[in-house]
Structures are given as structure tokens and as C-alpha cells.
Scaffold this active site. Structure first.
Site, PDB file in Angstrom:
ATOM      1  N   LYS A  94       0.657  -1.119   0.081  1.00  0.00           N
ATOM      2  CA  LYS A  94       0.040  -0.051  -0.162  1.00  0.00           C
ATOM      3  C   LYS A  94       0.921   1.228   0.134  1.00  0.00           C
ATOM      4  O   LYS A  94       1.817   1.372   0.757  1.00  0.00           O
ATOM      5  CB  LYS A  94      -1.005  -0.107   1.134  1.00  0.00           C
ATOM      6  CG  LYS A  94      -1.943  -1.075   1.198  1.00  0.00           C
ATOM      7  CD  LYS A  94      -3.133  -0.700   0.332  1.00  0.00           C
ATOM      8  CE  LYS A  94      -4.175  -2.022   0.378  1.00  0.00           C
ATOM      9  NZ  LYS A  94      -5.089  -1.525  -0.597  1.00  0.00           N
ATOM     10  N   ASP A 124      -0.119  -0.776  -4.634  1.00  0.00           N
ATOM     11  CA  ASP A 124      -1.786  -0.405  -4.677  1.00  0.00           C
ATOM     12  C   ASP A 124      -1.614   1.055  -4.050  1.00  0.00           C
ATOM     13  O   ASP A 124      -1.269   1.428  -2.929  1.00  0.00           O
ATOM     14  CB  ASP A 124      -2.286  -1.196  -4.098  1.00  0.00           C
ATOM     15  CG  ASP A 124      -3.575  -0.852  -3.963  1.00  0.00           C
ATOM     16  OD1 ASP A 124      -4.272   0.103  -4.628  1.00  0.00           O
ATOM     17  OD2 ASP A 124      -4.764  -1.469  -3.251  1.00  0.00           O
ATOM     18  N   GLU A 158      -1.689  -1.045  -8.851  1.00  0.00           N
ATOM     19  CA  GLU A 158      -3.223  -0.920  -8.715  1.00  0.00           C
ATOM     20  C   GLU A 158      -3.841   0.663  -8.668  1.00  0.00           C
ATOM     21  O   GLU A 158      -3.317   1.195  -7.593  1.00  0.00           O
ATOM     22  CB  GLU A 158      -3.725  -1.969  -7.662  1.00  0.00           C
ATOM     23  CG  GLU A 158      -5.204  -2.049  -7.598  1.00  0.00           C
ATOM     24  CD  GLU A 158      -5.430  -2.932  -6.399  1.00  0.00           C
ATOM     25  OE1 GLU A 158      -6.589  -3.126  -6.029  1.00  0.00           O
ATOM     26  OE2 GLU A 158      -4.404  -3.796  -5.930  1.00  0.00           O
ATOM     27  N   ASP A 208      -9.185  -0.958 -10.478  1.00  0.00           N
ATOM     28  CA  ASP A 208      -9.712  -1.418  -9.216  1.00  0.00           C
ATOM     29  C   ASP A 208     -11.073  -0.535  -9.053  1.00  0.00           C
ATOM     30  O   ASP A 208     -12.350  -0.901  -9.542  1.00  0.00           O
ATOM     31  CB  ASP A 208      -9.041  -1.565  -8.074  1.00  0.00           C
ATOM     32  CG  ASP A 208      -9.706  -1.780  -6.723  1.00  0.00           C
ATOM     33  OD1 ASP A 208     -10.681  -2.566  -6.986  1.00  0.00           O
ATOM     34  OD2 ASP A 208      -9.252  -2.026  -5.760  1.00  0.00           O
ATOM     35  N   LYS A 248     -14.062  -7.339  -7.386  1.00  0.00           N
ATOM     36  CA  LYS A 248     -14.298  -7.457  -6.073  1.00  0.00           C
ATOM     37  C   LYS A 248     -15.965  -7.726  -6.119  1.00  0.00           C
ATOM     38  O   LYS A 248     -16.661  -6.938  -6.485  1.00  0.00           O
ATOM     39  CB  LYS A 248     -13.978  -6.183  -5.138  1.00  0.00           C
ATOM     40  CG  LYS A 248     -12.606  -6.339  -5.099  1.00  0.00           C
ATOM     41  CD  LYS A 248     -12.081  -4.927  -4.340  1.00  0.00           C
ATOM     42  CE  LYS A 248     -10.322  -4.786  -4.218  1.00  0.00           C
ATOM     43  NZ  LYS A 248     -10.183  -3.685  -3.499  1.00  0.00           N
TER      44      LYS A 248
END
Length: 362
Positions: free
Chosen positions: A162, A190, A218, A243, A267
Site C-alpha cells: 500500500k 496499490d 493498482e 480497481d 471484487k
């Protein structure tokens, strides 16, 4: 098998470590759980996390959507009429994708039990084992390096890092982690919408120039900034994964049509469940675009549903299903086996997960 009742409850599971991204910090899984009860007495289970900063859903809104809109629409429907159930589920209320996902997976759970087969086999049965990455939260560099080394020590070969809070400073974070874990560990980055387009190109190019060997980046920019993501995708070598920009099959079509990203992250909480996620898989397969399956901060119940989808469809080539590994406890029984990075499917019918830690149902 007829839907007799739909009820909601709540679960609370502490995390091993605080979960930190460019958007939020969370200490525990605090989710809504759903059970769909059939006239036979059989029960299907689902789960929905309140990820307000991404889906707009809260604990209260999820419960309201299920109680006041979804439940009245589905009562009395036959589980075998899966297509009809899904049309009513997605037509009775707009958006509210997390609430829809929880009910969707509970219906698929019952559908599998009705047919005596695990859901992944009903979805295609592409594989029996899925390998997931583990998320490393954004923290001071020394802490992130320590967390990365701990993850590798636990057997993870893929880490999702992250970033998105410090611009070019994020390059230093990734460089430190790469140096610590060595060249054989796959690193995914991400940004959680934390950069703008030009900044993204600068940061990703710097990582490429340093030879950090990043598998993908991402969602570097805001979800609505399709032009910005297209700008990035055309100017860097590292694959870009969409995403938050992809909730629906229509979103996937637009991303692919504009060539705004190289990969798509599915997701269930964005799509509204397995049924709509399958449509994204179909679109991606038609155009030769690979998909990742991801999760929010969810427990093993709903992550198991995502694992069934990942095991069912070969177009899903990557998995970010680390929710159960982030939790410090696992009270459930049955379903896919989560052994750190390895997720193994079983023969349990439906999704297969039971023994919910829920004190009250409404």
C-alpha cells in the site's frame, strides 16, 4: 427450495495489525452478515463490509437495503430460479452493491447445497487451489520492511504494498522492501487513488528505472479519472490494474474499450456479488484481458465466496484474498481452507462456510 426468510446480523473480528491505506485506517472487521433461510430449513450465508470510502455502504445502509428492499423482493422465490432471483436482486434498489453481494453469495450458497456441489464447480471448476498475496499496510518504511519480511517468513511469495500518501517518497518504500525481500518475491503496488496522472507516470517510471521489478500498479488515480489512467497506461511499461474504476460489467467494457488499463480487479462488494462478477469475467475473456479477484476488509465467509469464483474461472489469474490472513481469529467451520498464501477448495456443497459468530439475527 423456496426462500422463506432473509435475516441480518453483525460480526466483529480483530485484525492482527491495523489496516492502513491512502484512504483509511481500520483495526477490526466490523461487517454485516446475511442468512437466507429456505423452506427446507437449509440456510445460505453471506457477508458485507461497510466500505463507505469506496462503495458508499455503511452498516446501517446495508441492513436497511436488505431488510426494506431486497428481502420483500425475494421472499417466496425458488432457489432454482437463479436468473430470476438475480434480476429482482439487482432491480429492487440501485447501487447498494455490498448488500446485494451478501445476499447474492447466500443465494449461491443455497444453490450449491440444493445441487450438492461446491460453487466453484458450478462456476466452471478451473482449479482447486488459489494462491493469494498479502497486503502490507502503508506505514514508516522500517515498519513496512519488517511486515514484508514477516509475510515472507509466513510463506507468502506475493506482497501487495500500500502506497499513495507521499508521492515520490513511495519509490523509497518499494525500494527498501525489494532490497529486504530479494528478487524472487512478486511485488504489487496499490496506490488506492492516491496519485494524479503525471505524478503516477513519474513514480512508476522511477520504479522501473531502479529495476524494482513491480508486477503491477493498482488504481493509481481517482476512480472517475479514466483519461488519467489511460494517460498512465500508455506511458509506462508496468501493467496497470483498474480497481475502483470498475464496479459493473459496463465499467469493464469502457476500461477495455478505451485501453485505459491492462488488468481488471474484480471484487464482489463492487459488483454486487458473483452473478455480476461472472459477466465481467466473460467480457474480459472475450477481449483477452486477465483479471484479479480481490476483497475488502472481509472475514473468511465472504472471501470464501470470492475464492469459489477465482477457482471457477480461468480468466482470473491473480488473487488478493488475504482478508482471513489479516484477522487474528477465525471462528468459522467448513468451506475453502485458508492456509496463509494457499487457498484450497473442498467438496463442501455451496460456499460451505458455517458457524457464524453472530449473537443476534434480525
Amino acid at each position: 427450495m423456496v426462500i422463506q426468510d432473509i435475516q441480518t446480523g453483525r460480526i466483529s473480528l480483530p485484525l492482527r495489525h491495523p489496516f492502513k491505506t491512502a484512504l483509511r485506517t481500520v483495526d477490526a472487521v466490523e461487517d454485516v452478515v446475511v442468512r437466507v433461510i429456505a423452506d427446507t430449513g437449509e440456510t445460505g450465508y453471506g457477508e458485507a463490509p461497510p466500505t463507505a470510502v469506496i462503495t458508499g455502504d455503511t452498516l446501517g445502509s446495508i441492513e436497511c437495503a436488505v431488510r426494506d428492499f431486497i428481502r420483500p423482493a425475494l421472499l417466496g422465490m425458488e432457489i432454482e430460479n437463479l436468473d430470476g432471483i438475480m434480476k429482482k436482486l439487482h432491480g429492487c434498489i440501485l447501487k447498494n452493491t455490498s448488500a446485494k453481494a451478501a445476499v447474492d453469495m447466500a443465494v449461491y450458497d443455497l444453490y450449491g447445497k440444493r445441487l450438492g456441489a461446491p460453487v466453484y464447480q458450478l462456476l466452471g471448476g478451473a482449479r482447486k487451489r488459489v494462491e493469494t498475496d498479502l497486503t502490507i499496510s502503508v506505514n514508516p518504511i522500517e515498519e513496512m520492511v519488517a511486515d514484508a519480511l514477516e509475510a515472507v517468513g509466513r510463506g507468502y511469495r506475493i506482497l501487495k504494498i500500500k502506497v499513495g500518501k507521499e508521492g515520490r517518497g513511495d519509490v523509497e518504500r518499494i525500494a527498501a522492501i525489494r532490497s529486504a525481500v530479494g528478487p524472487d518475491i512478486l511485488l504489487r503496488v496499490d496506490a488506492n487513488q492516491g496519485w494524479d496522472a503525471r505524478q503516477s507516470v513519474s513514480i512508476i517510471s522511477a520504479m522501473e528505472d531502479k529495476g524494482l521489478d513491480i508486477e503491477l500498479v493498482e488504481q493509481p488515480v481517482r476512480a472517475h479519472d479514466i483519461e488519467g489512467m489511460k494517460y498512465i497506461t500508455r506511458r509506462v511499461q508496468t501493467p496497470i490494474l483498474a480497481d475502483e474504476s470498475v464496479f459493473s460489467p459496463a465499467d469493464a467494457v469502457e476500461i477495455i474499450r478505451q485501453r485505459a488499463a491492462d488488468l481488471i480487479n474484480i471484487k464482489l462488494m463492487k459488483t454486487g456479488g458473483i452473478h455480476e462478477a461472472l459477466k465481467i469475467c466473460d467480457v474480459a475473456e472475450i477481449y483477452g484481458v486477465e483479471c484479479m479477484i480481490g476483497c475488502m476488509l472481509e472475514s473468511r465467509l465472504s472471501v470464501a465466496a470470492a475464492a469459489h469464483l477465482a477457482a471457477g474461472r480461468s480468466v482470473i489469474t491473480r488473487a488478493d484474498l488475504d482478508g482471513p490472513s489479516l484477522c487474528s481469529v477465525d471462528p468459522y467451520e467448513g468451506g475453502p481452507v485458508f492456509d496463509e498464501a494457499a487457498i484450497s477448495m473442498t467438496g463442501d456443497p455451496g460456499i460451505g462456510v458455517g458457524n457464524l459468530p453472530c449473537a443476534e439475527w434480525h
